[in-house]
Scaffold this active site. Sequence first.
Site, PDB file in Angstrom:
ATOM      1  CB  SER A 118     -11.132   7.363  -4.038  1.00 30.44           C
ATOM      2  OG  SER A 118      -9.908   7.873  -3.531  1.00 30.44           O
ATOM      3  CE  LYS A 155      -3.737   2.389   2.442  1.00 31.21           C
ATOM      4  NZ  LYS A 155      -4.611   2.388   3.625  1.00 31.21           N
ATOM      5  CD  GLU A 205       6.063  -4.242   3.783  1.00 32.50           C
ATOM      6  OE1 GLU A 205       5.488  -5.078   4.510  1.00 32.50           O
ATOM      7  OE2 GLU A 205       6.500  -3.154   4.213  1.00 32.50           O
ATOM      8  CE1 TYR A 209     -14.940   3.071  -3.098  1.00 23.74           C
ATOM      9  CE2 TYR A 209     -13.113   3.434  -4.599  1.00 23.74           C
ATOM     10  CZ  TYR A 209     -13.600   3.354  -3.318  1.00 23.74           C
ATOM     11  OH  TYR A 209     -12.756   3.544  -2.248  1.00 23.74           O
ATOM     12  CE  LYS A 231      -6.364   1.771  -0.783  1.00 25.16           C
ATOM     13  NZ  LYS A 231      -7.082   1.729   0.519  1.00 25.16           N
ATOM     14  NE  ARG A 240      -5.802  10.546   2.792  1.00 29.21           N
ATOM     15  CZ  ARG A 240      -4.550  10.745   2.454  1.00 29.21           C
ATOM     16  NH1 ARG A 240      -4.165  11.955   2.058  1.00 29.21           N
ATOM     17  NH2 ARG A 240      -3.671   9.771   2.502  1.00 29.21           N
TER      18      ARG A 240
END
Length: 342
Positions: free
Chosen positions: A282, A204, A241, A321, A256, A214
Amino acid sequence: MTVPDRLGPTPIDRPRRLRSTPAMRSLVRENTVRPADLVLPMFVREGATENTPVSSMPGVVQHTMDSLVRAAAEATERGVGGVMLFGVPEHKDAVGSGATDPDGILNRALARLRSELGDDTVIMADLCLDEFTDHGHCGVLDTDGRVDNDATLLRYREMALAQAEAGAHLLGPSGMMDGQIAAIRDALDAAGHLETAIYAYTAKYSSAFYGPFREAVDSSLQGDRRTYQQDPANGQEALRELELDVAEGADLAMVKPGLPYLDVLREVAAASPVPVGAYQVSGEYAMIEAAAANGWIDRDRTVLESLLAFRRAGASTVLTYYASEVAGWYRDGLPAHLREFL
């Protein structure tokens, strides 16, 4: 000047043969998008009596509890693979108390969805404190105002238990704390939640593409998250990671944002022994919507092409989305100009 009838030997290899008709292209298509590959991120607002539109994400809302259930049920009926839930609380504090309160908005919403939908879909929970803290960071702060990694792990353990007990099938720890997967897995197993899965936010990045999100969660962020989210310049770090997350017990891994990090997604997917997904965040959504609103792109083709890019790069799951809308297109039959995505 005489023009020759032919310019020499004709090509033997003609890849265009396999592009000659829609049926031929469909026959040899390497990747496709299915509704079951998609996960719908959803926001539920505490105390809301009507949906609140997110201005920077046209078509996305902060749901009331009832509208959340209706929208999740609709997505499930359309064949979406799962829903990822984010809570928007009325009150915040320094340690994000609402995240572990069984009566907090996120845990109540998880319980309601599990009651209504059972195992018909995969109910996922964002496991992070940022929506619940008054400083907006993903963990608790020390006396110098820095995120305290190990103190945050204790809160994540508590949050994992609250979400599992509320009925979440899968937890998505997104805070990028060192050791978070091990801490959460240990807490779940010790409490008997052996079947609760973990979707690690493995890579991320500290990204500008999160801006509209946000607004969606009424973020209270002070400063930035560069000391714990990954540096956008680094790719190989994501493999480190990944190795850590898998060793600690992750069941799935995520990259992400999505489109700006397809190279990372490809590398992680190639190296991972567990399924790998991506989050079309987003900012990616907002850019498509803004360009389409200005008539600069074909919205629907761009949506499907962007989702196909994730699949081609190795994602088995895509958080987007557009999940429910796209699943509806597939259920109802894609129009002719979109059928190449079947």
